[in-house]
Write an enzyme that holds these catalytic residues in place. Structure first.
Site, PDB file in Angstrom:
ATOM      1  N   HIS A 206       0.804  -1.235   0.000  1.00 37.48           N
ATOM      2  CA  HIS A 206       0.000   0.000   0.000  1.00 37.48           C
ATOM      3  C   HIS A 206       0.832   1.279   0.000  1.00 37.48           C
ATOM      4  O   HIS A 206       0.294   2.372   0.013  1.00 37.48           O
ATOM      5  CB  HIS A 206      -0.927   0.026   1.221  1.00 37.48           C
TER       6      HIS A 206
HETATM    7  C1  UD1 Z   1      -1.697   5.210   6.333  1.00 37.95           C
HETATM    8  C2  UD1 Z   1      -0.334   5.651   6.909  1.00 37.95           C
HETATM    9  C3  UD1 Z   1       0.662   4.512   6.732  1.00 37.95           C
HETATM   10  C4  UD1 Z   1       0.120   3.204   7.297  1.00 37.95           C
HETATM   11  C5  UD1 Z   1      -1.243   2.923   6.673  1.00 37.95           C
HETATM   12  C6  UD1 Z   1      -1.882   1.666   7.216  1.00 37.95           C
HETATM   13  C7  UD1 Z   1       0.262   8.029   6.758  1.00 37.95           C
HETATM   14  C8  UD1 Z   1       1.120   9.027   6.042  1.00 37.95           C
HETATM   15  N1  UD1 Z   1       0.226   6.794   6.199  1.00 37.95           N
HETATM   16  O1  UD1 Z   1      -1.529   5.017   4.937  1.00 37.95           O
HETATM   17  O2  UD1 Z   1       1.856   4.837   7.411  1.00 37.95           O
HETATM   18  O3  UD1 Z   1       1.009   2.166   6.981  1.00 37.95           O
HETATM   19  O4  UD1 Z   1      -2.113   4.024   6.949  1.00 37.95           O
HETATM   20  O5  UD1 Z   1      -3.007   1.329   6.433  1.00 37.95           O
HETATM   21  O6  UD1 Z   1      -0.329   8.350   7.763  1.00 37.95           O
HETATM   22  N2  UD1 Z   1      -9.115   4.884   2.549  1.00 37.95           N
HETATM   23  C9  UD1 Z   1     -10.290   4.170   2.597  1.00 37.95           C
HETATM   24  N3  UD1 Z   1     -10.805   3.896   3.836  1.00 37.95           N
HETATM   25  C10 UD1 Z   1     -10.221   4.319   4.959  1.00 37.95           C
HETATM   26  C11 UD1 Z   1      -9.031   5.059   4.896  1.00 37.95           C
HETATM   27  C12 UD1 Z   1      -8.484   5.326   3.675  1.00 37.95           C
HETATM   28  O7  UD1 Z   1     -10.856   3.772   1.594  1.00 37.95           O
HETATM   29  O8  UD1 Z   1     -10.751   4.015   6.053  1.00 37.95           O
HETATM   30  C13 UD1 Z   1      -8.529   5.164   1.218  1.00 37.95           C
HETATM   31  C14 UD1 Z   1      -8.763   6.573   0.779  1.00 37.95           C
HETATM   32  O9  UD1 Z   1      -8.993   6.553  -0.568  1.00 37.95           O
HETATM   33  C15 UD1 Z   1      -7.450   7.275   1.093  1.00 37.95           C
HETATM   34  C16 UD1 Z   1      -6.438   6.148   0.881  1.00 37.95           C
HETATM   35  O10 UD1 Z   1      -7.122   4.958   1.297  1.00 37.95           O
HETATM   36  O11 UD1 Z   1      -7.240   8.374   0.296  1.00 37.95           O
HETATM   37  C17 UD1 Z   1      -5.188   6.296   1.671  1.00 37.95           C
HETATM   38  O12 UD1 Z   1      -5.486   6.433   3.065  1.00 37.95           O
HETATM   39  P1  UD1 Z   1      -4.488   7.242   4.051  1.00 37.95           P
HETATM   40  O13 UD1 Z   1      -4.966   7.115   5.434  1.00 37.95           O
HETATM   41  O14 UD1 Z   1      -4.224   8.581   3.482  1.00 37.95           O
HETATM   42  O15 UD1 Z   1      -3.136   6.501   3.909  1.00 37.95           O
HETATM   43  P2  UD1 Z   1      -2.792   4.962   3.955  1.00 37.95           P
HETATM   44  O16 UD1 Z   1      -2.305   4.606   2.597  1.00 37.95           O
HETATM   45  O17 UD1 Z   1      -3.875   4.124   4.567  1.00 37.95           O
END
Ligand code: UD1
Length: 363
Positions: A206
Site C-alpha cells: 500500500h
Molecule cells: C496510512 C499511513 C501509513 C500506514 C497505513 C496503514 C500516513 C502518512 N500513512 O496510509 O503509514 O502504513 O495508513 O493502512 O499516515 N481509505 C479508505 N478507507 C479508509 C481510509 C483510507 O478507503 O478508512 C482510502 C482513501 O482513498 C485514502 C487512501 O485509502 O485516500 C489512503 O489512506 P491514508 O490514510 O491517506 O493513507 P494509507 O495509505 O492508509
C-alpha cells in the site's frame, strides 16, 4: 487518584499496537481515553479492529477522513486540540509514524501536555516517505521515547535526544503472540479461501512509492505473478483501499496465481500470516509480525526502518521489478531456517510502558 492518559490514534496499525497498552493501563490505575482522528474510517480498516482486539470505543472521534496530507494534518490538529482542551489529560500517547501521530503530537505539545511516543527512534532515512518526517518530528517533541531496540536509542542519541528514552520492545509482539492463538480458534479464512492444504504466499502492498505510479504497480504485479508461478505458490492478496483505487484507475489485471480479497481483519490476517510459506509486503508492522511468527519475509522496498529483521535474517529487501531477481529472493527466504531470535521483545512491552508511565506521569 487515577492518572489520565489520552491515546490519539487514527489508523489500523495504531489500533493493533496501542491495544496492549490500552488493556494494560487499568492494572496500574491509569484511565485511558481514546481520541480517534478518523484517518481510517472504513469498517474493514477500523471498526473491525476495535471489535476483534476487544478495545473500548473511542471517547472522542473527530472524523477527519481522507484529504491531501497537509489538509488532513491541519484538520486533525484543530479538532484534536479542541478535544484535549476539554479533556485535559495528564499525558498523551501516540504510536508510530502516521499523519495522526504527527497531528496528535503537535496538538498536545502546543497545549503543554507531555507526549509519550511508542515506537520512537525508527528511521528509514528515506524522506520521500511521508512517515519519515512524522517520526522525526514526533520524537523531537516527546517526553517519553519508547524504543523497540537499542538501535533506536543510539539513533536518538546521534540526533541529540538523550532524555526520556526507554528500550522496551515492540507492542506488535504483545499483540501478535496473544491474538495469534485466538486467530487459530476463531478464523476460518484459510478454509473460506480454499487454501487450507496448499502452500501459499501472502502479499500486502500500500506504500505510495509502490502503488501510486501505475507503471510501477503494473511492473511489480507482473513480476510477482511470474515469480510465484515459478515457485508454485498461490498468493493471497488482501487489497488496501489505496491500492484497489490505483488498480481500478489504471485498469490493471491481478496475476492469475493471485487470490485478491478485501482488506482483512486482524484475526484473519494473523491466521494467514502464521501459515504462509512466505510473506511479501511493504508494510512496517508486517515485517515485525512475520519476524515474530517466524515466517520469512521479502520486503518490497529499497530500505527499512526495521533493520533488525535483516540482521536476524527473517527479512530481506527486494525493490526489483525483475521476476528473476524477485524469484531468487523469494526462494532463498522460503528455504531459510525459521529459528531466528526475535529482536522486538518477548511480548511484555505494554507492561513496561505502562509501569514507566504510572511511575512518571504527573497528575
Ligand atoms: C496510512 C499511513 C501509513 C500506514 C497505513 C496503514 C500516513 C502518512 N500513512 O496510509 O503509514 O502504513 O495508513 O493502512 O499516515 N481509505 C479508505 N478507507 C479508509 C481510509 C483510507 O478507503 O478508512 C482510502 C482513501 O482513498 C485514502 C487512501 O485509502 O485516500 C489512503 O489512506 P491514508 O490514510 O491517506 O493513507 P494509507 O495509505 O492508509
Amino acid at each position: 487518584m487515577s492518572k489520565h492518559l489520552a491515546i490519539i490514534l487514527g489508523t489500523r496499525p495504531e489500533i493493533i499496537k496501542c491495544a496492549p497498552v490500552i488493556l494494560q493501563a487499568p492494572k496500574q490505575h491509569i484511565d485511558v481515553s481514546i481520541i480517534h482522528t478518523g484517518q481510517h474510517y472504513s469498517r474493514e480498516l477500523d471498526g473491525i479492529f476495535f471489535q476483534e482486539l476487544n478495545v473500548p470505543e473511542p471517547r472522542a472521534h473527530v472524523h477527519v477522513g481522507s484529504h491531501a496530507a497537509s489538509i488532513q494534518i491541519g484538520l486533525m490538529i484543530q479538532r484534536v486540540a479542541d478535544v484535549l482542551d476539554t479533556m485535559r489529560p495528564d499525558a498523551v500517547l501516540v504510536q508510530g509514524d502516521t499523519n495522526s501521530v504527527l497531528a496528535g503530537a503537535l496538538a498536545a505539545t502546543k497545549m503543554g501536555i507531555p507526549i509519550a511516543h511508542l515506537e520512537a527512534g525508527l528511521r528509514s532515512d528515506d524522506w520521500s516517505m511521508p512517515e519519515e518526517a512524522n517520526r522525526v518530528l514526533a520524537d523531537r517533541i516527546s517526553r517519553w521515547l519508547f524504543c523497540p531496540t537499542t538501535l533506536q536509542k543510539e539513533r536518538l542519541h546521534q540526533e541529540g535526544i538523550t532524555n526520556g528514552i526507554y528500550v522496551v520492545g515492540n507492542t506488535a509482539v504483545d499483540s501478535a503472540l496473544h491474538y495469534a492463538k485466538i486467530a487459530y480458534e476463531k478464523s476460518d479464512i484459510a478454509e473460506r479461501l480454499g487454501i487450507a492444504e496448499k502452500p501459499f504466499g501472502l502479499l500486502t502492498m500500500h506504500r505510495p512509492s509502490n502503488v501510486d505510479d501505475p507503471q510501477r504497480l503494473q511492473d511489480i504485479l507482473r513480476a510477482l505473478g511470474q515469480a510465484s508461478d515459478r515457485l508454485g505458490l498461490t498468493v493471497i492478496f488482501p487489497i488496501h483501499p489505496r491500492t484497489a483505487r490505483a488498480i481500478d484507475r489504471a485498469h490493471l489485471k491481478i496475476p492469475s496465481s493471485f487470490l485478491g480479497t478485501e482488506p482483512l481483519g486482524y484475526l484473519d490476517l494473523l491466521r494467514l500470516q502464521s501459515s504462509a510459506e512466505l510473506i511479501l509486503t511493504d508494510s512496517g508492522g508486517i515485517q515485525e509480525e512475520a519476524c515474530t511468527l517466524r515466517i520469512p519475509c521479502v520486503t518490497l522496498r529499497p530500505n527499512t526502518e526495521r533493520p533488525e529483521t535483516l540482521e536476524v535474517g527473517s527479512n530481506v529487501l527486494c525493490d526489483s521489478t525483475d521476476a528473476d531477481v524477485l524469484c531468487r529472493a523469494m526462494e532463498s527466504q522460503i528455504k531459510k531456517e525459521r529459528n531466528w531470535a526475535n529482536p522486538f521483545g518477548d511480548g511484555k512491552t505494554a507492561e513496561h510502558v505502562v509501569r514507566i508511565l504510572a511511575n512518571e506521569m504527573k497528575v
